[in-house]
Design a protein around this motif. Structure first.
Motif, PDB file in Angstrom:
ATOM      1  N   ASP A   1      88.669 138.632  -0.161  1.00 26.92           N
ATOM      2  CA  ASP A   1      88.350 139.727   0.752  1.00 26.92           C
ATOM      3  C   ASP A   1      89.379 140.851   0.697  1.00 26.92           C
ATOM      4  N   TRP A   2      90.658 140.509   0.553  1.00 24.17           N
ATOM      5  CA  TRP A   2      91.690 141.550   0.555  1.00 24.17           C
ATOM      6  C   TRP A   2      91.536 142.490  -0.640  1.00 24.17           C
ATOM      7  N   VAL A   3      91.162 141.916  -1.795  1.00 18.45           N
ATOM      8  CA  VAL A   3      91.057 142.758  -2.990  1.00 18.45           C
ATOM      9  C   VAL A   3      89.810 143.639  -2.928  1.00 18.45           C
ATOM     10  N   LEU A   4      88.758 143.182  -2.242  1.00 22.61           N
ATOM     11  CA  LEU A   4      87.605 144.051  -2.021  1.00 22.61           C
ATOM     12  C   LEU A   4      88.024 145.262  -1.187  1.00 22.61           C
ATOM     13  N   GLY A   5      88.872 145.019  -0.201  1.00 23.76           N
ATOM     14  CA  GLY A   5      89.398 146.131   0.597  1.00 23.76           C
ATOM     15  C   GLY A   5      90.260 147.068  -0.234  1.00 23.76           C
ATOM     16  N   ALA A   6      91.082 146.484  -1.115  1.00 23.54           N
ATOM     17  CA  ALA A   6      91.936 147.307  -1.981  1.00 23.54           C
ATOM     18  C   ALA A   6      91.100 148.176  -2.907  1.00 23.54           C
ATOM     19  N   LEU A   7      90.042 147.603  -3.472  1.00 19.77           N
ATOM     20  CA  LEU A   7      89.151 148.376  -4.338  1.00 19.77           C
ATOM     21  C   LEU A   7      88.453 149.470  -3.541  1.00 19.77           C
ATOM     22  N   GLY A   8      88.051 149.127  -2.315  1.00 11.78           N
ATOM     23  CA  GLY A   8      87.424 150.129  -1.457  1.00 11.78           C
ATOM     24  C   GLY A   8      88.350 151.298  -1.183  1.00 11.78           C
ATOM     25  N   ASP A   9      89.640 151.013  -1.004  1.00 10.60           N
ATOM     26  CA  ASP A   9      90.618 152.078  -0.789  1.00 10.60           C
ATOM     27  C   ASP A   9      90.705 153.007  -1.996  1.00 10.60           C
ATOM     28  N   MET A  10      90.344 152.498  -3.188  1.00 11.59           N
ATOM     29  CA  MET A  10      90.356 153.312  -4.412  1.00 11.59           C
ATOM     30  C   MET A  10      88.997 153.918  -4.714  1.00 11.59           C
ATOM     31  N   GLY A  11      88.074 153.787  -3.781  1.00 15.35           N
ATOM     32  CA  GLY A  11      86.773 154.411  -3.942  1.00 15.35           C
ATOM     33  C   GLY A  11      85.751 153.566  -4.669  1.00 15.35           C
ATOM     34  N   ILE A  12      86.043 152.268  -4.859  1.00 16.36           N
ATOM     35  CA  ILE A  12      85.114 151.376  -5.543  1.00 16.36           C
ATOM     36  C   ILE A  12      84.428 150.485  -4.510  1.00 16.36           C
ATOM     37  N   LYS A  13      83.115 150.593  -4.420  1.00 18.60           N
ATOM     38  CA  LYS A  13      82.364 149.707  -3.535  1.00 18.60           C
ATOM     39  C   LYS A  13      82.100 148.406  -4.280  1.00 18.60           C
ATOM     40  N   ALA A  14      82.841 147.377  -3.937  1.00 18.41           N
ATOM     41  CA  ALA A  14      82.743 146.083  -4.621  1.00 18.41           C
ATOM     42  C   ALA A  14      82.365 145.009  -3.625  1.00 18.41           C
ATOM     43  N   TRP A  15      81.810 143.932  -4.144  1.00 16.43           N
ATOM     44  CA  TRP A  15      81.422 142.826  -3.279  1.00 16.43           C
ATOM     45  C   TRP A  15      81.634 141.508  -4.015  1.00 16.43           C
ATOM     46  N   TYR A  16      81.726 140.453  -3.214  1.00 14.36           N
ATOM     47  CA  TYR A  16      81.826 139.094  -3.732  1.00 14.36           C
ATOM     48  C   TYR A  16      80.440 138.639  -4.156  1.00 14.36           C
ATOM     49  N   GLN A  17      80.341 138.128  -5.375  1.00  9.81           N
ATOM     50  CA  GLN A  17      79.074 137.630  -5.906  1.00  9.81           C
ATOM     51  C   GLN A  17      79.239 136.149  -6.228  1.00  9.81           C
ATOM     52  N   PRO A  18      78.602 135.278  -5.437  1.00 11.19           N
ATOM     53  CA  PRO A  18      78.804 133.828  -5.621  1.00 11.19           C
ATOM     54  C   PRO A  18      78.527 133.401  -7.059  1.00 11.19           C
ATOM     55  N   LEU A  19      79.253 132.418  -7.565  1.00  9.90           N
ATOM     56  CA  LEU A  19      80.305 131.719  -6.868  1.00  9.90           C
ATOM     57  C   LEU A  19      81.668 132.380  -7.021  1.00  9.90           C
ATOM     58  N   ASN A  20      81.916 133.028  -8.143  1.00 14.75           N
ATOM     59  CA  ASN A  20      83.302 133.413  -8.384  1.00 14.75           C
ATOM     60  C   ASN A  20      83.478 134.780  -9.025  1.00 14.75           C
ATOM     61  N   ASP A  21      82.527 135.699  -8.797  1.00 11.83           N
ATOM     62  CA  ASP A  21      82.635 137.028  -9.388  1.00 11.83           C
ATOM     63  C   ASP A  21      82.869 138.097  -8.330  1.00 11.83           C
ATOM     64  N   ILE A  22      83.463 139.205  -8.773  1.00 13.89           N
ATOM     65  CA  ILE A  22      83.543 140.432  -7.991  1.00 13.89           C
ATOM     66  C   ILE A  22      82.762 141.477  -8.770  1.00 13.89           C
ATOM     67  N   ALA A  23      81.822 142.122  -8.112  1.00 11.50           N
ATOM     68  CA  ALA A  23      80.907 143.014  -8.803  1.00 11.50           C
ATOM     69  C   ALA A  23      80.810 144.362  -8.102  1.00 11.50           C
ATOM     70  N   THR A  24      80.316 145.346  -8.860  1.00  7.61           N
ATOM     71  CA  THR A  24      79.982 146.667  -8.324  1.00  7.61           C
ATOM     72  C   THR A  24      78.590 147.023  -8.833  1.00  7.61           C
ATOM     73  N   ASP A  25      78.097 148.185  -8.414  1.00  4.60           N
ATOM     74  CA  ASP A  25      76.796 148.637  -8.894  1.00  4.60           C
ATOM     75  C   ASP A  25      76.782 148.762 -10.416  1.00  4.60           C
ATOM     76  N   ALA A  26      77.944 149.017 -11.005  1.00  6.30           N
ATOM     77  CA  ALA A  26      78.043 149.198 -12.454  1.00  6.30           C
ATOM     78  C   ALA A  26      78.196 147.881 -13.201  1.00  6.30           C
ATOM     79  N   GLY A  27      78.364 146.762 -12.494  1.00  5.14           N
ATOM     80  CA  GLY A  27      78.491 145.463 -13.151  1.00  5.14           C
ATOM     81  C   GLY A  27      79.679 144.669 -12.663  1.00  5.14           C
ATOM     82  N   LYS A  28      79.876 143.518 -13.291  1.00  5.32           N
ATOM     83  CA  LYS A  28      80.976 142.625 -12.943  1.00  5.32           C
ATOM     84  C   LYS A  28      82.307 143.241 -13.354  1.00  5.32           C
ATOM     85  N   ILE A  29      83.307 143.143 -12.467  1.00  9.06           N
ATOM     86  CA  ILE A  29      84.631 143.641 -12.809  1.00  9.06           C
ATOM     87  C   ILE A  29      85.705 142.564 -12.753  1.00  9.06           C
TER      88      ILE A  29
END
Length: 351
Positions: free
Chosen positions: A211-239
């Protein structure tokens, strides 16, 4: 008893309760979420009142859902989130703010030594000899890091690895292969006491620790989310991809490490990794290139600036003091390289 849980992508849920005669009593749910109608909060409290203290998360969720008015609207809140907060209260879970977090961000290390440091540092946290630690990795050489249970021959093309000078190592956590090159990925580890994730399922602990890194990415203008089970993704794909390992000893600890794509050479990756069609199909893509979404393109920032902003974001949320790998920890890690992580026996333990 007191439990807190931040719903992934949502708000904080706080539960205070007693246990009397094996049942929940005096249950009070609170938080910074939004809930309509007002009486819904009383329905949630009433649904939990008297529930057997050994009721699991699914059972508590069902009780709440059955009691909510038909017109209920939840924003930043879920019935399951309330149930998780209850389980964390019952498990005497600790919170991020209970600890003095330490940062390790040192000179580049060999791939095998990074594997060893993860094991040693997490074991030190489990034993109570080290505070919870955020370690940001710097790579001394390009590498493929395969998961604990992956087949070496199925994951890595030895000719491609040799041609590009890629070191292959095996980590102690499960999950998939990581392709890294110095300057092209951002990798970090969290070594945390087991109590921080008490009351969470294995899957929920991923979202909680990400959760903290999603907030950090958000602070940089990246809308990211947790994608079960173990990915972090954005509209542009897995990061990013995460992996975990529970470490016994003392009070126990959890290793949670994440590799994020900054500027991956996808063509080279395809020459080194054997990425099967089935692996790609479950991500809804036809080529590995589309799965690699560099942070460089999304942020427009240098890798060092992204790391600096991530560290600053963690510090602002949870506090963070500068630390280092101790001489004793480094000696243990170097011995593990010699006896385990640097050996063919370990790397090829699943041929």
């Amino acid at each position: 008893m007191h439990g807190e849980y931040k719903v992934p992508g949502g708000k904080l849920v706080v539960v205070d309760l007693d246990v009397e005669g094996g049942a929940l009593r005096n249950v009070r749910v609170a938080g910074d979420f939004f809930l309509e109608p007002d009486e819904a909060i009383l329905a949630i409290d009433a649904a939990l009142e008297g529930a057997p203290a050994n009721t699991d998360t699914a059972g508590l969720t069902a009780r709440i859902d059955a009691a909510l008015p038909a017109s209920t609207v939840m924003l930043g809140l879920t019935s399951e989130g309330v149930a998780v907060a209850v389980r964390r209260a019952l498990a005497h879970a600790t919170e991020w703010s209970d600890y003095d977090w330490q940062l390790i961000h040192e000179a580049p290390q060999s791939p095998a030594l990074h594997m060893a440091l993860d094991e040693v540092i997490t074991a030190e946290v489990a034993a109570g000899r080290r505070p919870p630690t955020l370690r940001v990795w710097e790579w001394a050489a390009p590498a493929v890091i395969i998961g604990s249970f992956q087949s070496l021959r199925n994951e890595v093309d030895p000719a491609g690895a040799e041609r590009h000078g890629i070191t292959v190592v095996r980590r102690i956590s499960g999950g998939g292969a990581m392709f890294v090159e110095p300057g092209n990925t951002i990798t970090y580890s969290l070594s945390v006491p087991d109590s921080l994730v008490s009351g969470l399922s294995f899957a929920d602990s991923y979202a909680y620790l990400d959760d903290w890194v999603l907030g950090a990415l958000g602070d940089m203008g990246i809308k990211a989310w947790y994608q079960p089970l173990n990915d972090i993704a954005t509209d542009a794909g897995k990061i990013a991809g995460a992996a975990q390992k529970r470490v016994a000893g003392g009070e126990g600890a959890v290793l949670h490490h994440v590799t994020m794509s900054y500027d991956i050479d996808a063509d080279k990756m395809l020459e080194v990794l054997r990425i099967g069609k089935e692996k790609l199909s479950d991500k809804g893509t036809k080529s590995a290139k589309k799965r690699v979404d560099p942070l460089r393109r999304q942020t427009g920032l240098a890798r060092e600036a992204v790391i600096e902003r991530m560290i600053d974001s963690f510090r602002s949320r949870h506090g963070l003091t500068q630390g280092k790998v101790t001489d004793e920890e480094m000696a243990k890690a170097e011995e593990l390289v010699r006896t385990k992580f640097g050996t063919e026996e370990w790397t090829a333990r699943v041929p």
